[in-house]
Design a protein around this motif. Structure first.
Motif, PDB file in Angstrom:
ATOM      1  N   VAL B  18     -17.897  10.837  24.895  1.00  0.00           N
ATOM      2  CA  VAL B  18     -16.635  11.377  24.507  1.00  0.00           C
ATOM      3  C   VAL B  18     -15.950  11.413  25.870  1.00  0.00           C
ATOM      4  O   VAL B  18     -14.931  10.999  26.287  1.00  0.00           O
ATOM      5  N   ALA B  20     -16.873   9.616  28.671  1.00  0.00           N
ATOM      6  CA  ALA B  20     -16.858   8.387  29.285  1.00  0.00           C
ATOM      7  C   ALA B  20     -15.711   7.530  28.844  1.00  0.00           C
ATOM      8  O   ALA B  20     -15.198   6.533  29.394  1.00  0.00           O
ATOM      9  N   CYS B  21     -15.253   7.612  27.756  1.00  0.00           N
ATOM     10  CA  CYS B  21     -14.394   6.738  27.148  1.00  0.00           C
ATOM     11  C   CYS B  21     -12.789   7.110  27.687  1.00  0.00           C
ATOM     12  O   CYS B  21     -12.216   7.931  27.394  1.00  0.00           O
ATOM     13  N   PHE B  22     -12.360   5.943  28.374  1.00  0.00           N
ATOM     14  CA  PHE B  22     -11.113   6.020  29.088  1.00  0.00           C
ATOM     15  C   PHE B  22      -9.896   5.700  28.392  1.00  0.00           C
ATOM     16  O   PHE B  22      -8.909   5.737  28.667  1.00  0.00           O
ATOM     17  N   VAL B  23     -10.313   5.364  27.057  1.00  0.00           N
ATOM     18  CA  VAL B  23      -9.207   5.018  26.143  1.00  0.00           C
ATOM     19  C   VAL B  23      -8.956   6.063  24.878  1.00  0.00           C
ATOM     20  O   VAL B  23      -8.508   5.494  24.045  1.00  0.00           O
ATOM     21  N   ASP B  24      -9.894   7.228  24.799  1.00  0.00           N
ATOM     22  CA  ASP B  24      -9.662   8.141  23.762  1.00  0.00           C
ATOM     23  C   ASP B  24     -10.317   7.444  22.512  1.00  0.00           C
ATOM     24  O   ASP B  24      -9.728   7.968  21.535  1.00  0.00           O
ATOM     25  N   ARG B  27     -14.196  10.918  19.961  1.00  0.00           N
ATOM     26  CA  ARG B  27     -13.736  12.210  19.857  1.00  0.00           C
ATOM     27  C   ARG B  27     -14.827  12.951  19.436  1.00  0.00           C
ATOM     28  O   ARG B  27     -15.945  12.298  18.869  1.00  0.00           O
ATOM     29  N   TYR B  39     -11.025   6.172  17.065  1.00  0.00           N
ATOM     30  CA  TYR B  39     -10.055   5.209  17.407  1.00  0.00           C
ATOM     31  C   TYR B  39     -10.524   3.760  17.716  1.00  0.00           C
ATOM     32  O   TYR B  39     -10.152   3.193  18.896  1.00  0.00           O
ATOM     33  N   ASP B  42      -9.013   0.716  19.341  1.00  0.00           N
ATOM     34  CA  ASP B  42      -8.355   0.636  20.667  1.00  0.00           C
ATOM     35  C   ASP B  42      -9.519   0.568  21.873  1.00  0.00           C
ATOM     36  O   ASP B  42      -9.428   0.642  23.023  1.00  0.00           O
ATOM     37  N   VAL B  44     -11.914  -1.084  24.322  1.00  0.00           N
ATOM     38  CA  VAL B  44     -11.606  -2.091  25.044  1.00  0.00           C
ATOM     39  C   VAL B  44     -13.208  -2.893  25.697  1.00  0.00           C
ATOM     40  O   VAL B  44     -13.075  -3.484  26.617  1.00  0.00           O
ATOM     41  N   TRP B  45     -14.266  -2.509  25.066  1.00  0.00           N
ATOM     42  CA  TRP B  45     -15.238  -2.824  25.201  1.00  0.00           C
ATOM     43  C   TRP B  45     -15.858  -2.776  26.824  1.00  0.00           C
ATOM     44  O   TRP B  45     -16.361  -3.719  27.358  1.00  0.00           O
ATOM     45  N   VAL B  60     -21.843  -1.084  21.474  1.00  0.00           N
ATOM     46  CA  VAL B  60     -20.599  -1.407  21.629  1.00  0.00           C
ATOM     47  C   VAL B  60     -20.465  -3.018  21.377  1.00  0.00           C
ATOM     48  O   VAL B  60     -21.333  -3.604  22.055  1.00  0.00           O
ATOM     49  N   VAL B  61     -19.861  -3.318  20.314  1.00  0.00           N
ATOM     50  CA  VAL B  61     -19.844  -4.747  19.759  1.00  0.00           C
ATOM     51  C   VAL B  61     -18.421  -5.322  20.771  1.00  0.00           C
ATOM     52  O   VAL B  61     -17.349  -4.584  20.378  1.00  0.00           O
TER      53      VAL B  61
END
Lengths: 566, 71
Positions: B18, B20-24, B27, B39, B42, B44-45, B60-61
């Protein structure tokens, strides 16, 4: 009249730093070093330690080592990159202080490659063009740089808040006295009163390239709306060469080929450069338009320029990019394959005007890192980061954080407590949450696409002319007319609505400044004014908001006091 | 295709993904006490969540980049 506490969560601090990337964290540590009594609060729209560009970038910065001359560097930059629009004094200060700045990062616990004698393990790396004689050194900064800085900040008493998206600045007459924003998770409204506010929340990258999605000009938009001066916005137009399959970079730029198998790099790069010149982007467009596309990058045709970088002891750099490579092997073309490339907008608009202490034109407001690299005029007629020499971004972010953090802490120790008007806070709260009151209308995605559709096109944002800039501005205006229809269903969506608003205002300021500059210089190219005009245009463009309108003026560069003249 | 796959059986509920994700995108589901790809559109892999996960339970694909045609 409602009490301010009834409107949302109220927090007071001496120094507020918006944005917890490398620059914001460095500023926080420096502010505490300047005065341990100063209360420092650092907020970020995501999570401090992970946000910003430093954990995803190249992991190095330019430094000068023994025998490397600062004047030599400044002269090269002024004559070949900044084209006399640089603040030469600031550029000189920065480059002479960078070696010590990296040593300071190391002393704060940041992992920096070093030799057995304790000196920085630096190298001279040609980066993107093997023919370019790179005369200066680079020092490594590993990608986990934010963790030791965060630990250091917290140890010295810096408070942190995550998932708070700051939207607007609070004013007391002409002084900035804090910010308002909201929590992305629970949607709560936040009023943060501060004696000094530092914007450290990045440049505008238009959400065009995937790794730079967080840079939406949040601080730039807020500063502009509060009345701060914006400088040299026309140069925020970095078009990078990227792989079409995965948006990864295409190193190096001398190995681009058209569909006929001809090397086009050498055709369009006028002289060896340390980074991609605009002439090559325009050349790629020409090749495609004249039917010789698509363009390919062939890594096997060039020596591995990045081997020295790969050999540096930076474990987190290797983890991060190693994962990307393993994914490419699993899902797409391997990194060594010949791949189709195109150009994509990075933009890197960073135009908040600041002085040598990183103070903006508004009392109580500083702007550091990627918010003000262009606006400081340190780089002149070019976008920044990386200002045509990659690695400059981390260096400027670090040093500007040191300058700004110290200056803001000194100001805050003397400044009076802020007085915030309840009426103004109530008005801003309504503006910020307006999209939540709608269930249909215009989406953030549509807004962002509408602006990208102008800014990401070479014909508007690089190969410029009066006619096309006006056409681009009219398209942006049409998107802006629909901003009052933006809608969001939750905090995440609301965040994107405000990012979209800021992206729109950043697009407008870039094109308006570009329309004003009737010459070609640096990365600003006008087909209708193809030559550099030193007689009339040794000037900075200045943008200010006046009665809801964006007004552009110019200011002469004080070239008489600088060392290097045309 | 599911873009952010989290193996909840293997997950140790540390919440680092949670952060580490810089684009939210990721959650924390307070009710279930698990991370959720809220989400995924949104994403960005960048793989930061995958790399950070101490039990390596995230996959993550990569998506397909969408771009405005520049020329």
């Amino acid at each position: 009249m409602a009490k301010i506490e009834d409107l949302g969560e109220v927090i007071s601090t001496d120094v507020l730093i918006v944005g917890g990337g490398i620059s914001g964290l460095v500023a926080a540590v420096k502010a505490k070093e300047e005065s341990s009594k100063v209360e420092v609060l650092l907020v970020d729209k995501q999570t401090i330690g992970w946000s910003g560009k430093a954990p995803k970038g190249g992991g190095f910065t330019l430094v000068l080592t023994e025998g490397e001359d600062a004047d030599d560097f400044v002269e090269y930059h002024v004559r070949n990159i900044g084209y006399y629009l640089n603040d030469q004094e600031l550029l000189y200060s920065w480059v002479t202080q960078m070696y010590a700045a990296v040593e300071q990062l190391s002393a704060w616990g940041v992992r920096v490659p070093k030799n057995a004698d304790g000196k920085l393990n630096t190298m001279k790396c040609p980066l993107f063009d093997p023919r370019f004689k790179y005369k200066w050194s680079i020092a490594g900064i590993d990608l986990d740089v934010l963790f030791p800085l965060r630990a250091r900040a917290r140890k010295t008493g810096v408070k942190t808040l995550n998932k708070i998206q700051v939207v607007e600045l609070l004013k007391q007459d002409d002084r900035i006295v804090g910010t308002v924003g909201f929590n992305l998770i629970d949607g709560r409204f936040y009023i943060i009163k501060a004696k000094a506010t530092i914007l450290a929340n990045g440049s505008c990258n238009y959400k065009a390239k995937r790794m730079w999605h967080s840079g939406c000009g949040d601080g730039i938009g807020a500063a502009y709306r509060a009345g701060a001066e914006i400088r040299n916005a026309e140069f925020g137009n970095f078009f990078d060469v990227h792989r079409k399959d995965n948006d990864g970079p295409a190193f190096d730029y001398t190995a681009l080929y058209n569909a006929l198998g001809e090397n086009i790099s050498l055709r369009y790069i006028p002289v060896p450069r340390s980074d991609i010149p605009s002439e090559l982007v325009l050349g790629m467009e020409k090749e495609v338009k004249e039917g010789r596309g698509p363009i390919y990058f062939d890594p096997s045709a060039v020596p591995d320029l990045f081997k020295p970088l790969s050999d540096w002891p930076r474990p987190n750099f290797h983890n991060f990019f190693g994962r990307t490579i393993s994914k490419e092997l699993k899902y797409g073309a391997p990194p060594s394959a010949r791949v189709e490339v195109s150009v994509a907008l990075n933009a890197e608009l960073s135009p908040i005007r600041v002085d040598h202490e990183m103070k903006t034109s508004l009392a109580g407001l500083w702007a550091i890192g990627d918010t003000s690299q262009m606006g400081s005029a340190i780089v002149g007629a070019v976008y920044s980061p990386p200002a045509m020499i990659r690695g400059i971004g981390l260096g400027l972010a670090t040093r500007s954080g040191m300058w700004g953090g110290s200056s803001a802490a000194r100001f805050a120790s003397q400044a009076s407590a802020p007085k915030v008007s309840e009426g103004e806070v109530k008005r801003l709260k309504e503006v910020i949450f307006a999209p939540m009151g709608r269930t249909k209308g215009f989406s953030a995605e549509e807004t962002i696409y509408g602006i990208q559709d102008v800014m990401c096109r070479v014909q508007y944002n690089l190969r410029r002319s009066k006619e096309r800039l006006e056409e681009g501005l009219s398209k942006i205006e049409k998107v802006q007319q629909r901003l009052p229809e933006l809608w969001a269903k939750d905090g995440h969506g609301l965040g994107k609505c405000h990012e979209a608003r800021n992206i729109a205002v950043c697009g407008e300021m870039t094109l308006r400044a570009a329309l004003t500059r009737t010459e070609s210089r640096g990365t600003h190219f006008r087909e209708d004014y193809p030559n550099r005009d030193d007689k009339n245009w040794l000037k900075w463009t200045i943008i200010r908001e006046k009665s809801g309108k964006m007004v552009v003026s110019t200011e002469p560069v004080p070239i008489e006091k600088y060392k290097f003249k045309p | 295709m599911e873009r952010v796959k989290i193996d909840l059986d293997a997950c140790n509920k540390c919440k680092i993904c949670v952060d580490a994700c810089f684009v939210d995108v990721i959650r924390w589901d307070e009710k279930q006490g698990v991370p959720v790809a809220a989400y995924p559109e949104d994403c960005v892999w960048c793989y930061a969540c995958e790399i950070a996960c101490p039990v390596q339970c995230i996959e993550v694909v990569p998506g397909t980049p969408r771009f405005v045609e520049p020329y």
